[in-house]
Write an enzyme that holds these catalytic residues in place. Structure first.
Site, PDB file in Angstrom:
ATOM      1  N   GLY B  55       0.807  -1.219   0.000  1.00  0.00           N
ATOM      2  CA  GLY B  55       0.000   0.000   0.000  1.00  0.00           C
ATOM      3  C   GLY B  55       0.838   1.266   0.000  1.00  0.00           C
ATOM      4  N   SER B  56       0.210   2.366   0.425  1.00  0.00           N
ATOM      5  CA  SER B  56       0.833   3.689   0.354  1.00  0.00           C
ATOM      6  C   SER B  56       2.114   3.771   1.178  1.00  0.00           C
ATOM      7  CB  SER B  56      -0.151   4.742   0.865  1.00  0.00           C
ATOM      8  OG  SER B  56       0.521   5.973   1.049  1.00  0.00           O
ATOM      9  N   THR B  57       3.127   4.426   0.586  1.00  0.00           N
ATOM     10  CA  THR B  57       4.409   4.535   1.282  1.00  0.00           C
ATOM     11  C   THR B  57       4.379   5.532   2.429  1.00  0.00           C
ATOM     12  OG1 THR B  57       5.095   6.134  -0.378  1.00  0.00           O
ATOM     13  CG2 THR B  57       5.831   3.859  -0.678  1.00  0.00           C
ATOM     14  N   VAL B  58       3.322   6.361   2.495  1.00  0.00           N
ATOM     15  CA  VAL B  58       3.245   7.291   3.617  1.00  0.00           C
ATOM     16  C   VAL B  58       3.077   6.507   4.920  1.00  0.00           C
ATOM     17  CG1 VAL B  58       0.757   7.783   3.801  1.00  0.00           C
ATOM     18  CG2 VAL B  58       2.406   9.619   4.157  1.00  0.00           C
TER      19      VAL B  58
END
Lengths: 387, 122
Positions: B55-58
């Site tokens: 998923g999102s790297t944030v």
């Protein structure tokens, strides 16, 4: 991985734990992706700016980097609001304060508070062939494909690490051999208007690699197509024959073919509804897009019951007073620093029209409000807000 | 049994293994305030074992949030580290080792991480 003596020293903590952590992130990323060394980057674009996304923990981490400074020009992604539009965006005092603390933590490191997803217009403009370390998937795909700069899809923290150290591990799209096409996309119609972002949504969901297109369009069309592709999938680069700078020699015999028919993109378009909000500017609009919008709206009257929000970089707005004034006089809002996705507009409005496949992709998700979203070309949307 | 992997963040940690069989979508699956990973359980002071992040790297900030809310695992063992876990475990200072064959570890086992080594009961 080979490290210079200077790099070793930073990794051993000679400059303190902040720099040590940033260097460790780059070295470990290099190790897992098989990089042989670190290479210098010209700039960084950093995501993880919105308080809604990174929260108190992210703010705490950024403050813990006190004293750490970036060593290359670095710019910031959009945040949760435009401080000239706090009421419309329903920003409370706590959100405002925490967001400002995040911005201060970044600017204390020497990062420019550009707050845009289109740094490539004025704020942070890479040249062909330059190595950069950018987060923000729509800017990554634009820089790689349209400009021919070289970046991987960095995360919030790895882009920050590159900004601080001034380097990135050499793997992926930094290497020429990985920038060649992996798929040919045969589009079985002449795309126009909203077809570009819709093709982007479809191809992003179907391709994990570097797609090669044989279609015509302008840079705004391809900006919207690329942003959609990067949102619905993990595409970081594409070629368009005779248009993008690295299409020559990008093809070989082993590429897979993918056909796109009108049927394939219809499902992404959204059923017609009476929209409450028209949102343009995901990614942020260019000066040219602002001009087209202003020329269309000049002298027309806004319909009641539907809002028009345009999102742009402050640097673009500052150069486009004449267009911004026309749009405002018409009754539209032109906002800086934020966008329709991160501003929570999807929790304020339930029926949204946009020319952005990327915005549609996110706004349709429950997490962003689960709005009904229609994707239409800019002029169709503008016609729906005039009397 | 001792198996060797690659250090992502060095350190020594001991605890009961909490194993996730599937990749963990960190931004969606991890509740940092509660210290839970959906489908796997509570990870506070345990050894979190999973194939890879997704998923999102944030979401590296979500791993940091486990530290911030005092719900962090004592250590992390992954099969294939990717950027979310790399950046997240480094900024959160969680001893993390990569490249371990997860079939050797079952939930509930007492495992120990010593930098690049994982000690698993025979």
């Amino acid at each position: 991985m080979y490290l210079t003596r200077e790099e070793e020293k930073v990794l051993d903590g000679e400059l303190g734990t902040g720099y040590e952590k940033m260097m460790r992130i780059l070295v470990k990323m290099g190790e897992i992706f098989g990089a042989e060394r670190l290479i210098p980057v010209k700039s960084a674009q950093i995501s993880g700016v919105s308080y809604r996304t990174i929260g108190d923990a992210g703010l705490h981490f950024l403050k813990s980097l006190h004293g750490v400074r970036v060593s290359v020009p670095a710019t910031l992604n959009p945040l949760a609001f435009d401080d000239d539009h706090l009421k419309e965006l329903r920003v409370d005092e706590e959100m405002y304060q925490k967001q400002m603390e995040i911005i201060t933590a970044y600017t204390d490191m020497g990062i420019k508070p550009t707050m845009t997803c289109t740094p490539y217009y004025y704020d942070n403009v890479p040249d062909f062939g330059e190595h950069i370390a950018w987060a923000e998937s729509s800017a990554v795909i634009y820089a790689n494909s349209i400009i021919g700069a070289r970046t991987n899809r960095e995360g919030s923290v790895s882009a920050l690490a590159s900004a601080v150290i001034g380097k990135t591990p050499e793997y992926g799209y930094h290497l020429k051999e990985n920038r060649k096409a992996t798929h040919i996309i045969d589009v079985n119609f002449e795309p126009e208007g909203e077809d570009y972002p819709l093709i982007g949504l479809f191809v992003g969901s179907a391709v994990d690699g570097v797609p090669y297109f044989r279609i015509r369009g302008d840079y705004t069309d391809f900006k919207l197509m690329g942003a959609a592709m990067a949102a619905s999938g993990s595409v970081a680069m594409y070629h368009v024959e005779s248009i993008t700078p690295e299409y020559k020699g990008a093809l070989n015999d082993n590429v897979e073919r993918i056909t796109v028919d009108r049927n394939d993109i219809e499902g992404f378009k959204g059923a017609p509804v009476d929209v409450e909000l028209v949102a343009i500017g995901c990614p942020h609009v260019s000066r040219d897009e602002l001009r087209k919008i202003a020329e269309f709206l000049d002298g027309k009257r806004k319909k009641r019951g539907v809002e028009l929000w345009i999102f742009a970089a402050k640097s673009v707005m500052d150069r486009s007073d004449e267009y911004v004034n026309v749009i405002r006089k018409f009754g539209g809002k032109v906002m800086k620093d934020t966008c329709v996705v991160v501003s929570n507009a999807g929790k304020i409005y339930s029926y949204i029209g946009t020319n952005s496949g990327k915005a549609a992709f996110y706004l349709r998700k429950e997490k962003f409000g689960g709005a009904k979203v229609v994707v239409r070309d800019m002029y169709t949307l503008l016609r729906s807000v005039i009397e | 049994m001792i198996v060797r992997g690659k250090v992502i963040y060095p350190g020594v940690a001991k605890g009961k293994a909490v194993k996730c069989e599937k990749p963990v979508v960190i931004l969606g699956d991890v509740d940092a305030k509660k210290g839970t990973v959906e489908g796997c359980g509570n990870v506070k002071n345990k050894i979190l074992v999973f194939p890879r992040g997704a998923g999102s790297t944030v979401a590296s900030y979500t791993i940091y949030a486990l530290r911030y809310y005092n719900t962090a695992p004592a250590g992390i063992i992954v099969e294939n580290a990717e950027p979310i876990v790399v950046a997240g475990s480094i900024i959160a200072e969680i001893p993390t080792v990569d490249g371990i064959d997860l079939s050797l570890i079952k939930s509930g086992m007492l495992v120990k991480i010593e930098n690049d080594r994982v000690i698993i009961p025979d």
